[in-house]
Design a protein around this motif. Sequence first.
Motif, PDB file in Angstrom:
ATOM      1  N   MET A  73       0.846  -1.191   0.000  1.00 32.54           N
ATOM      2  CA  MET A  73       0.000   0.000   0.000  1.00 32.54           C
ATOM      3  C   MET A  73       0.884   1.244   0.000  1.00 32.54           C
ATOM      4  SD  MET A  73      -1.473   0.235   3.939  1.00 32.54           S
ATOM      5  CE  MET A  73      -2.853   1.266   3.435  1.00 32.54           C
ATOM      6  N   SER A  74       0.342   2.336  -0.486  1.00 29.52           N
ATOM      7  CA  SER A  74       1.083   3.597  -0.488  1.00 29.52           C
ATOM      8  C   SER A  74       0.805   4.358   0.800  1.00 29.52           C
ATOM      9  CB  SER A  74       0.683   4.454  -1.690  1.00 29.52           C
ATOM     10  OG  SER A  74      -0.649   4.938  -1.534  1.00 29.52           O
ATOM     11  N   THR A  75       1.694   5.263   1.131  1.00 34.05           N
ATOM     12  CA  THR A  75       1.440   6.098   2.308  1.00 34.05           C
ATOM     13  C   THR A  75       0.266   7.043   2.052  1.00 34.05           C
ATOM     14  OG1 THR A  75       3.191   7.635   1.613  1.00 34.05           O
ATOM     15  CG2 THR A  75       3.786   5.928   3.209  1.00 34.05           C
ATOM     16  N   GLU A  76      -0.016   7.346   0.773  1.00 31.91           N
ATOM     17  CA  GLU A  76      -1.210   8.131   0.444  1.00 31.91           C
ATOM     18  C   GLU A  76      -2.468   7.373   0.842  1.00 31.91           C
ATOM     19  OE1 GLU A  76      -3.986  10.872  -0.850  1.00 31.91           O
ATOM     20  OE2 GLU A  76      -1.843  11.144  -0.449  1.00 31.91           O
ATOM     21  N   GLN A  80      -5.597   8.518   3.277  1.00 32.56           N
ATOM     22  CA  GLN A  80      -7.021   8.410   2.951  1.00 32.56           C
ATOM     23  C   GLN A  80      -7.778   7.662   4.038  1.00 32.56           C
ATOM     24  OE1 GLN A  80      -7.085   6.599  -0.951  1.00 32.56           O
ATOM     25  NE2 GLN A  80      -6.103   8.361  -1.926  1.00 32.56           N
ATOM     26  N   LEU A  81      -7.163   6.594   4.584  1.00 31.98           N
ATOM     27  CA  LEU A  81      -7.789   5.868   5.696  1.00 31.98           C
ATOM     28  C   LEU A  81      -8.039   6.803   6.875  1.00 31.98           C
ATOM     29  CD1 LEU A  81      -5.729   2.535   5.899  1.00 31.98           C
ATOM     30  CD2 LEU A  81      -8.140   2.735   5.273  1.00 31.98           C
ATOM     31  N   VAL A  82      -7.026   7.596   7.213  1.00 32.40           N
ATOM     32  CA  VAL A  82      -7.123   8.496   8.362  1.00 32.40           C
ATOM     33  C   VAL A  82      -8.166   9.572   8.114  1.00 32.40           C
ATOM     34  CG1 VAL A  82      -5.881  10.260   9.684  1.00 32.40           C
ATOM     35  CG2 VAL A  82      -4.779   8.066   9.183  1.00 32.40           C
ATOM     36  N   TYR A  83      -8.112  10.202   6.961  1.00 27.12           N
ATOM     37  CA  TYR A  83      -9.057  11.288   6.675  1.00 27.12           C
ATOM     38  C   TYR A  83     -10.495  10.774   6.696  1.00 27.12           C
ATOM     39  CZ  TYR A  83     -11.624  15.003   4.401  1.00 27.12           C
ATOM     40  OH  TYR A  83     -12.563  15.980   4.127  1.00 27.12           O
ATOM     41  N   TYR A  98      -2.324  22.450   8.701  1.00 25.16           N
ATOM     42  CA  TYR A  98      -1.682  23.083   9.859  1.00 25.16           C
ATOM     43  C   TYR A  98      -0.343  23.665   9.425  1.00 25.16           C
ATOM     44  CZ  TYR A  98       0.631  23.594  14.386  1.00 25.16           C
ATOM     45  OH  TYR A  98       1.315  24.090  15.475  1.00 25.16           O
ATOM     46  N   GLN A  99      -0.231  24.973   9.487  1.00 27.55           N
ATOM     47  CA  GLN A  99       0.979  25.682   9.057  1.00 27.55           C
ATOM     48  C   GLN A  99       1.411  25.250   7.662  1.00 27.55           C
ATOM     49  OE1 GLN A  99       3.961  25.373  12.159  1.00 27.55           O
ATOM     50  NE2 GLN A  99       2.804  26.688  13.543  1.00 27.55           N
ATOM     51  N   GLY A 100       0.427  24.896   6.835  1.00 23.04           N
ATOM     52  CA  GLY A 100       0.709  24.525   5.455  1.00 23.04           C
ATOM     53  C   GLY A 100       0.952  23.044   5.218  1.00 23.04           C
ATOM     54  N   PHE A 101       0.884  22.206   6.256  1.00 21.75           N
ATOM     55  CA  PHE A 101       1.080  20.769   6.045  1.00 21.75           C
ATOM     56  C   PHE A 101      -0.039  20.249   5.145  1.00 21.75           C
ATOM     57  CE2 PHE A 101       1.034  16.230   7.112  1.00 21.75           C
ATOM     58  CZ  PHE A 101       2.392  15.938   7.037  1.00 21.75           C
ATOM     59  N   PRO A 102       0.289  19.488   4.096  1.00 17.16           N
ATOM     60  CA  PRO A 102      -0.702  19.187   3.066  1.00 17.16           C
ATOM     61  C   PRO A 102      -1.569  17.962   3.297  1.00 17.16           C
ATOM     62  CG  PRO A 102       1.447  18.419   2.355  1.00 17.16           C
ATOM     63  CD  PRO A 102       1.658  19.101   3.686  1.00 17.16           C
ATOM     64  N   LYS A 103      -1.297  17.165   4.330  1.00 14.40           N
ATOM     65  CA  LYS A 103      -2.000  15.894   4.492  1.00 14.40           C
ATOM     66  C   LYS A 103      -2.614  15.760   5.888  1.00 14.40           C
ATOM     67  CE  LYS A 103      -1.004  14.293   0.369  1.00 14.40           C
ATOM     68  NZ  LYS A 103      -2.016  13.871  -0.625  1.00 14.40           N
ATOM     69  N   SER A 104      -3.333  14.657   6.096  1.00 17.36           N
ATOM     70  CA  SER A 104      -4.078  14.441   7.337  1.00 17.36           C
ATOM     71  C   SER A 104      -3.302  13.665   8.388  1.00 17.36           C
ATOM     72  CB  SER A 104      -5.380  13.688   7.028  1.00 17.36           C
ATOM     73  OG  SER A 104      -6.213  14.459   6.200  1.00 17.36           O
ATOM     74  N   VAL A 105      -2.124  13.157   8.031  1.00 11.75           N
ATOM     75  CA  VAL A 105      -1.348  12.311   8.930  1.00 11.75           C
ATOM     76  C   VAL A 105       0.111  12.409   8.524  1.00 11.75           C
ATOM     77  CG1 VAL A 105      -1.620  10.259   7.457  1.00 11.75           C
ATOM     78  CG2 VAL A 105      -1.214   9.955   9.902  1.00 11.75           C
ATOM     79  N   PRO A 118       2.572  11.843   3.346  1.00 11.02           N
ATOM     80  CA  PRO A 118       2.033  10.745   2.533  1.00 11.02           C
ATOM     81  C   PRO A 118       2.112  11.056   1.038  1.00 11.02           C
ATOM     82  CG  PRO A 118       0.622  11.154   4.420  1.00 11.02           C
ATOM     83  CD  PRO A 118       1.622  12.262   4.396  1.00 11.02           C
ATOM     84  N   ASP A 119       2.374   9.996   0.248  1.00 16.67           N
ATOM     85  CA  ASP A 119       2.599  10.164  -1.184  1.00 16.67           C
ATOM     86  C   ASP A 119       2.182   8.880  -1.891  1.00 16.67           C
ATOM     87  OD1 ASP A 119       3.972  10.174  -3.796  1.00 16.67           O
ATOM     88  OD2 ASP A 119       5.078  11.911  -3.024  1.00 16.67           O
ATOM     89  N   GLU A 120       1.478   9.005  -2.995  1.00 16.29           N
ATOM     90  CA  GLU A 120       1.036   7.825  -3.743  1.00 16.29           C
ATOM     91  C   GLU A 120       2.202   7.038  -4.319  1.00 16.29           C
ATOM     92  OE1 GLU A 120       0.150  10.223  -7.950  1.00 16.29           O
ATOM     93  OE2 GLU A 120      -1.480   9.220  -6.853  1.00 16.29           O
ATOM     94  N   ASN A 121       3.364   7.649  -4.406  1.00 11.08           N
ATOM     95  CA  ASN A 121       4.532   6.979  -4.970  1.00 11.08           C
ATOM     96  C   ASN A 121       5.425   6.320  -3.923  1.00 11.08           C
ATOM     97  OD1 ASN A 121       4.018   7.762  -7.735  1.00 11.08           O
ATOM     98  ND2 ASN A 121       4.620   9.836  -7.136  1.00 11.08           N
ATOM     99  N   ILE A 122       5.087   6.485  -2.657  1.00  9.16           N
ATOM    100  CA  ILE A 122       5.845   5.824  -1.588  1.00  9.16           C
ATOM    101  C   ILE A 122       5.078   4.564  -1.196  1.00  9.16           C
ATOM    102  CG2 ILE A 122       6.772   6.012   0.744  1.00  9.16           C
ATOM    103  CD1 ILE A 122       6.963   9.027   0.323  1.00  9.16           C
ATOM    104  N   ILE A 123       5.634   3.415  -1.567  1.00  6.02           N
ATOM    105  CA  ILE A 123       4.963   2.130  -1.361  1.00  6.02           C
ATOM    106  C   ILE A 123       5.655   1.361  -0.243  1.00  6.02           C
ATOM    107  CG2 ILE A 123       4.194  -0.001  -2.457  1.00  6.02           C
ATOM    108  CD1 ILE A 123       3.021   2.569  -3.699  1.00  6.02           C
ATOM    109  N   LEU A 124       4.890   0.867   0.698  1.00 12.46           N
ATOM    110  CA  LEU A 124       5.453   0.085   1.795  1.00 12.46           C
ATOM    111  C   LEU A 124       5.927  -1.271   1.277  1.00 12.46           C
ATOM    112  CD1 LEU A 124       2.869   0.729   4.662  1.00 12.46           C
ATOM    113  CD2 LEU A 124       4.942   2.013   4.105  1.00 12.46           C
ATOM    114  N   ILE A 125       7.124  -1.668   1.728  1.00  9.85           N
ATOM    115  CA  ILE A 125       7.673  -2.961   1.338  1.00  9.85           C
ATOM    116  C   ILE A 125       8.110  -3.731   2.586  1.00  9.85           C
ATOM    117  CG2 ILE A 125       8.418  -2.107  -0.923  1.00  9.85           C
ATOM    118  CD1 ILE A 125      11.290  -1.984   0.196  1.00  9.85           C
TER     119      ILE A 125
END
Length: 287
Positions: A73-76, A80-83, A98-105, A118-125
């Motif tokens: 799974m990706s960190t993105e 999405q799970l968290v949001y 928050y202070q410009g942070f772009p994601k929910s976690v 989180p990024d759709e291109n960062i895949i957990l291995i």
Amino acid sequence: MQRNELCWCGSGKKYKKCHMAFDEKIAMHADAGEIVPPHKIIKTPKQIEGIRKSARLNTAVLDHVTAHIHAGMSTEEIDQLVYNFTVEHGGIPAPLHYQGFPKSVCTSLNNEVCHGIPDENIILIDGDIINVDVSTIVDGYFSDASRMFQIGEVSERAARLVRVTQECVELGLAQAKPWNHLGDIADAINTHAQENGYSVVIDIGGHGIGLEFHETPFVSYVTPKGSEMLLVPGMTFTIEPMINEGGPDFYVDEDNGWTVYTEDDGLSAQIEYMVLITEDGAEVLTK
């Protein structure tokens, strides 16, 4: 405050029957030269109930991540799970914008100390270790905690770092009791980390929380026993040491301005509890 006035804590009781003796004890510590907490960071019973409600959802979000995180799974997808879970249950992800942070976690892998985006291109291995840092707002009250996840079969090197980080947090928690000091928590954490050959990040630490995302005090994990702010019932803050397998130095990603990496490219782990100091110890609100 006069003896017969209503207490500042909002209990509806007269000051002399409520917090007068408490304030006198704090004043004795202040007179001895100690750092003492101002009233504004000591939470009232009503505020504590609101914070507990926020913390319950924060824990539920982390449980939701725990049930679904996996290799491939990706960190993105974690974001999405968290949001989705947070919003569906009446909360707001505190990091979002928050202070410009772009994601929910925050999702911090391997040599990332904290604030991974989180990024759709960062895949957990298999072999990854990742910190998932969840913060939640419910009815204006804030909560915050993080967990370390080991993806698939991780190296003994990585597993040991995560294990010792958990031990550090528990040893720090054991020192989180009224009339101790923040330095007692720091000393327990730093001593155990160093005994195991690790270092504690110096310039990033925990924080007060509850009515705002980040409140006084700053919580260091490298200060001496008996130093820093006095702990008193009603204080809420995080215990969240960042433990590096190498040195404590770090740098911030120049491109995104957020992600913190170990300077020597070593692994880093972080586990975060949010605690309330009570009359006889500490209540873990979310972890």
